[in-house]
Design a protein around this motif. Structure first.
Motif, PDB file in Angstrom:
ATOM      1  N   ILE A  20      22.125  14.125  -7.948  1.00 12.74           N
ATOM      2  CA  ILE A  20      20.826  14.890  -7.821  1.00 12.74           C
ATOM      3  C   ILE A  20      20.808  15.545  -6.519  1.00 12.74           C
ATOM      4  O   ILE A  20      21.733  15.439  -5.673  1.00 12.74           O
ATOM      5  CB  ILE A  20      19.787  13.585  -7.447  1.00 12.74           C
ATOM      6  N   SER A  21      20.493  16.863  -6.648  1.00 15.29           N
ATOM      7  CA  SER A  21      20.528  17.885  -5.700  1.00 15.29           C
ATOM      8  C   SER A  21      19.806  17.537  -4.532  1.00 15.29           C
ATOM      9  O   SER A  21      18.823  16.679  -4.397  1.00 15.29           O
ATOM     10  CB  SER A  21      20.041  19.232  -6.173  1.00 15.29           C
ATOM     11  N   ALA A  22      19.991  18.052  -3.342  1.00 15.28           N
ATOM     12  CA  ALA A  22      19.329  17.830  -2.049  1.00 15.28           C
ATOM     13  C   ALA A  22      17.705  18.196  -2.435  1.00 15.28           C
ATOM     14  O   ALA A  22      17.088  17.301  -1.713  1.00 15.28           O
ATOM     15  CB  ALA A  22      20.004  18.657  -0.895  1.00 15.28           C
ATOM     16  N   GLU A  23      17.606  19.220  -2.916  1.00 14.99           N
ATOM     17  CA  GLU A  23      16.183  19.808  -3.016  1.00 14.99           C
ATOM     18  C   GLU A  23      15.515  18.526  -4.074  1.00 14.99           C
ATOM     19  O   GLU A  23      14.237  18.206  -3.564  1.00 14.99           O
ATOM     20  CB  GLU A  23      16.071  21.175  -3.590  1.00 14.99           C
ATOM     21  N   ALA A  24      15.959  18.300  -4.994  1.00 13.20           N
ATOM     22  CA  ALA A  24      15.417  17.216  -5.917  1.00 13.20           C
ATOM     23  C   ALA A  24      15.196  16.014  -5.107  1.00 13.20           C
ATOM     24  O   ALA A  24      14.084  15.302  -5.205  1.00 13.20           O
ATOM     25  CB  ALA A  24      16.192  16.939  -6.997  1.00 13.20           C
ATOM     26  N   LEU A  25      16.095  15.475  -4.492  1.00 11.15           N
ATOM     27  CA  LEU A  25      16.006  14.465  -3.688  1.00 11.15           C
ATOM     28  C   LEU A  25      14.908  14.298  -2.522  1.00 11.15           C
ATOM     29  O   LEU A  25      13.893  13.548  -2.407  1.00 11.15           O
ATOM     30  CB  LEU A  25      17.460  14.052  -2.919  1.00 11.15           C
ATOM     31  N   THR A  26      14.895  15.488  -1.711  1.00 10.77           N
ATOM     32  CA  THR A  26      13.815  15.784  -0.829  1.00 10.77           C
ATOM     33  C   THR A  26      12.380  15.772  -1.539  1.00 10.77           C
ATOM     34  O   THR A  26      11.634  14.957  -1.058  1.00 10.77           O
ATOM     35  CB  THR A  26      14.295  17.063  -0.079  1.00 10.77           C
ATOM     36  N   ALA A  27      12.308  16.551  -2.605  1.00  9.68           N
ATOM     37  CA  ALA A  27      11.212  16.326  -3.378  1.00  9.68           C
ATOM     38  C   ALA A  27      10.571  15.038  -3.818  1.00  9.68           C
ATOM     39  O   ALA A  27       9.527  14.600  -3.564  1.00  9.68           O
ATOM     40  CB  ALA A  27      11.044  17.232  -4.551  1.00  9.68           C
ATOM     41  N   ASN A  28      11.573  14.039  -4.225  1.00 11.25           N
ATOM     42  CA  ASN A  28      11.406  12.779  -4.670  1.00 11.25           C
ATOM     43  C   ASN A  28      10.799  12.093  -3.444  1.00 11.25           C
ATOM     44  O   ASN A  28       9.789  11.363  -3.530  1.00 11.25           O
ATOM     45  CB  ASN A  28      12.477  12.214  -5.477  1.00 11.25           C
ATOM     46  N   MET A  29      11.193  12.182  -2.375  1.00  5.23           N
ATOM     47  CA  MET A  29      11.091  11.583  -1.092  1.00  5.23           C
ATOM     48  C   MET A  29       9.820  11.728  -0.667  1.00  5.23           C
ATOM     49  O   MET A  29       9.046  10.863  -0.077  1.00  5.23           O
ATOM     50  CB  MET A  29      12.296  11.720   0.116  1.00  5.23           C
ATOM     51  N   ILE A  30       9.527  12.804  -0.601  1.00  3.74           N
ATOM     52  CA  ILE A  30       8.233  13.553  -0.235  1.00  3.74           C
ATOM     53  C   ILE A  30       7.007  12.884  -0.944  1.00  3.74           C
ATOM     54  O   ILE A  30       6.138  12.462  -0.725  1.00  3.74           O
ATOM     55  CB  ILE A  30       7.973  14.917  -0.260  1.00  3.74           C
ATOM     56  N   THR A  31       7.247  12.888  -2.241  1.00  3.25           N
ATOM     57  CA  THR A  31       6.219  12.382  -3.295  1.00  3.25           C
ATOM     58  C   THR A  31       5.966  10.947  -2.823  1.00  3.25           C
ATOM     59  O   THR A  31       4.739  10.822  -2.810  1.00  3.25           O
ATOM     60  CB  THR A  31       6.877  12.575  -4.793  1.00  3.25           C
ATOM     61  N   ILE A  32       6.989  10.094  -2.859  1.00  8.63           N
ATOM     62  CA  ILE A  32       6.783   8.915  -2.696  1.00  8.63           C
ATOM     63  C   ILE A  32       6.367   8.394  -1.307  1.00  8.63           C
ATOM     64  O   ILE A  32       5.226   7.836  -1.193  1.00  8.63           O
ATOM     65  CB  ILE A  32       8.263   8.098  -3.004  1.00  8.63           C
ATOM     66  N   LEU A  33       7.128   9.024  -0.268  1.00  9.11           N
ATOM     67  CA  LEU A  33       6.699   8.609   1.173  1.00  9.11           C
ATOM     68  C   LEU A  33       5.123   9.421   1.584  1.00  9.11           C
ATOM     69  O   LEU A  33       4.334   8.668   2.363  1.00  9.11           O
ATOM     70  CB  LEU A  33       7.660   8.976   2.207  1.00  9.11           C
ATOM     71  N   THR A  72       0.738  -1.289   0.090  1.00 12.36           N
ATOM     72  CA  THR A  72      -0.149   0.144  -0.015  1.00 12.36           C
ATOM     73  C   THR A  72       0.730   1.170   0.001  1.00 12.36           C
ATOM     74  O   THR A  72       0.679   1.982  -0.715  1.00 12.36           O
ATOM     75  CB  THR A  72      -0.798  -0.120   1.284  1.00 12.36           C
ATOM     76  N   ILE A  73       1.736   1.367   0.804  1.00 15.35           N
ATOM     77  CA  ILE A  73       2.605   2.454   0.945  1.00 15.35           C
ATOM     78  C   ILE A  73       3.791   2.716  -0.092  1.00 15.35           C
ATOM     79  O   ILE A  73       3.781   3.607  -0.634  1.00 15.35           O
ATOM     80  CB  ILE A  73       3.257   2.465   2.471  1.00 15.35           C
ATOM     81  N   LEU A  74       4.454   1.504  -0.357  1.00 16.06           N
ATOM     82  CA  LEU A  74       5.259   1.647  -1.498  1.00 16.06           C
ATOM     83  C   LEU A  74       4.826   1.709  -2.805  1.00 16.06           C
ATOM     84  O   LEU A  74       5.164   2.595  -3.537  1.00 16.06           O
ATOM     85  CB  LEU A  74       6.589   0.791  -1.306  1.00 16.06           C
ATOM     86  N   VAL A  75       4.052   0.763  -3.128  1.00 20.95           N
ATOM     87  CA  VAL A  75       3.343   0.942  -4.308  1.00 20.95           C
ATOM     88  C   VAL A  75       2.528   1.797  -4.707  1.00 20.95           C
ATOM     89  O   VAL A  75       2.471   2.907  -5.529  1.00 20.95           O
ATOM     90  CB  VAL A  75       2.627  -0.411  -4.717  1.00 20.95           C
ATOM     91  N   GLY A  76       1.915   2.344  -3.415  1.00 28.36           N
ATOM     92  CA  GLY A  76       0.858   3.618  -3.648  1.00 28.36           C
ATOM     93  C   GLY A  76       1.585   4.585  -3.740  1.00 28.36           C
ATOM     94  O   GLY A  76       0.977   5.922  -4.311  1.00 28.36           O
ATOM     95  N   GLY A  77       3.013   4.884  -3.126  1.00 27.24           N
ATOM     96  CA  GLY A  77       3.731   6.055  -3.099  1.00 27.24           C
ATOM     97  C   GLY A  77       4.487   6.302  -4.589  1.00 27.24           C
ATOM     98  O   GLY A  77       4.410   7.405  -5.021  1.00 27.24           O
ATOM     99  N   ILE A  78       4.416   5.200  -5.532  1.00 29.69           N
ATOM    100  CA  ILE A  78       4.892   5.467  -6.742  1.00 29.69           C
ATOM    101  C   ILE A  78       3.880   5.326  -8.083  1.00 29.69           C
ATOM    102  O   ILE A  78       4.056   5.988  -9.087  1.00 29.69           O
ATOM    103  CB  ILE A  78       6.056   4.470  -7.190  1.00 29.69           C
ATOM    104  N   ALA A  79       2.849   4.570  -7.618  1.00 30.49           N
ATOM    105  CA  ALA A  79       1.767   4.368  -8.683  1.00 30.49           C
ATOM    106  C   ALA A  79       1.186   5.496  -9.170  1.00 30.49           C
ATOM    107  O   ALA A  79       0.755   6.300  -8.461  1.00 30.49           O
ATOM    108  CB  ALA A  79       0.769   3.120  -8.161  1.00 30.49           C
ATOM    109  N   VAL A  80       0.593   5.822 -10.393  1.00 27.92           N
ATOM    110  CA  VAL A  80      -0.202   6.764 -10.829  1.00 27.92           C
ATOM    111  C   VAL A  80      -1.738   6.465 -10.468  1.00 27.92           C
ATOM    112  O   VAL A  80      -2.045   5.308 -10.524  1.00 27.92           O
ATOM    113  CB  VAL A  80      -0.127   7.007 -12.375  1.00 27.92           C
ATOM    114  N   ASN A  81      -2.564   7.221  -9.544  1.00 27.14           N
ATOM    115  CA  ASN A  81      -3.638   6.910  -9.099  1.00 27.14           C
ATOM    116  C   ASN A  81      -4.601   6.639 -10.215  1.00 27.14           C
ATOM    117  O   ASN A  81      -4.766   7.688 -11.071  1.00 27.14           O
ATOM    118  CB  ASN A  81      -3.925   7.795  -8.019  1.00 27.14           C
ATOM    119  N   VAL A  82      -5.165   5.739 -10.371  1.00 27.75           N
ATOM    120  CA  VAL A  82      -6.224   5.416 -11.345  1.00 27.75           C
ATOM    121  C   VAL A  82      -7.427   5.907 -11.093  1.00 27.75           C
ATOM    122  O   VAL A  82      -8.253   6.519 -12.087  1.00 27.75           O
ATOM    123  CB  VAL A  82      -6.177   4.073 -11.855  1.00 27.75           C
TER     124      VAL A  82
END
Lengths: 200, 200
Positions: free
Chosen positions: B177-190, A188-198
């Motif tokens: 990858i810059s610190a800002e880009a890394l942080t943005a990616n982590m926030i997006t995923i997590l 849920t968390i990991l796939v949900g974190g990267i998947a495009v929400n359908v």
DNA sequence: CCTACCGATCGGTAGG
DNA sequence: CCTACCGATCGGTAGG
């Protein structure tokens, strides 16, 4: 008769490697002594050397055993005709399964590999880098397929791998949550974190 | 004058601790010798003991320095009047920041704490457990507030903490990858992985 | 598989 | 801050 002796030797060695994995995980490679290992196997320290060449050989066996399984699995998954996001989910399930069923070896391979020495160290690092590249390639494919969010694939791989590698603490806390529930939550968390929400 | 001597001593000790953190991260606590440390500080091994009591004291200082910062931060965030999901995001940003600006200490505190000995070991483990509980409580709050998905909070905390702790590899690969880009990616995923989707 | 033992290295102390 | 040195422990070998 010769067969029996060979089998006995190889299973003896396997027992030593398994005990070593357990010890290396518990104390760390450097802090675990061959005398500790001998005691856990039930022989004198010197006797171990009839089955193994060195302490470092034990670490090779553990690390490359894990690395080989990882490589075979990603090859298998790459060949399947499913969406990239489904390949990622399959890899996540595989890694969780590895943590549950080969905990000591996977943990040691993940945290103690730096104590390998140099023909092996380099080889291991290369395999590791290749594995991550291939994992990242799957994610990049999913971004093109529009079933994975446009994120940095390398970062995503590291997050996924380290998140699952952290099951350590769950394992140690004596399964307050079942393996199935844990897996479901991680998906849920990991796939949900990267998947495009359908759909929302 | 006494002030100057005291300041000199304390800064000398701080230098030793910083060098120790770097060495412990690179080689591991057990594999890093006091002679290695002495060389990196630029003195003989025996001279280190004019500033520190023991090798183990160095590990205490590193681990509890980090643990104290973590505890103060979560207290601060708990008191803020923002949504639970925003508190989680603030904690994630804090942890990434810690990894970037106090990398060696945070890494050592995370991976080498098991070499602490017992009055400290127990204390550290308690602080760690408490921190995770408080983090999980924020997530549980967010589930009630309906801005976080109904997931197992403990699992979510472990995923987040270990995912960020894995920035190691990124750090080592020399900031592709810059610190800002890394942080943005982590926030997006997590955050994306645990947040309830408000829109698609 | 064991007894006996090796050289190397460790964390740490004495004494100046 | 150094020289000199300690007892303990390490991975590993010889020889049976």
């Amino acid at each position: 008769m010769a067969r029996i002796i060979i089998d006995k030797n190889s299973s003896r060695k396997e027992v030593i490697i398994a005990k070593a994995a357990s010890l290396f995980r518990e104390k760390g490679y450097k802090a675990a002594s061959m005398r500790d290992l001998a005691e856990s196997v039930g022989v004198e320290a010197a006797s171990l050397y009839n089955h193994i060449k060195s302490k470092t050989e034990l670490l090779h066996e553990i690390c490359f055993g894990v690395a080989n399984r990882f490589m075979h699995k990603i090859e298998e998954i790459e060949g399947e005709k499913i969406l990239a996001i489904e390949k990622v989910e399959a890899l996540i399930r595989f890694h969780i399964d590895e943590m549950i069923h080969h905990y000591e070896e996977v943990y040691v391979s993940d945290r103690e590999w730096k104590h390998l020495s140099d023909p092996y160290l380099l080889n291991f690092q290369n395999q590791r880098r290749m594995y991550r590249k291939r994992f990242a390639a799957i994610i990049e494919n999913g971004i093109l397929q529009k079933n994975i969010k446009p994120i940095d694939a390398t970062t995503a791989v590291l997050i996924i791998l380290h998140a699952i590698g952290g099951i350590e603490s769950w394992h140690r806390s004596r399964q307050k949550i079942s393996a199935e529930a844990l897996t479901a939550n991680m998906i849920t968390i990991l796939v949900g974190g990267i998947a495009v929400n359908v759909k929302v």
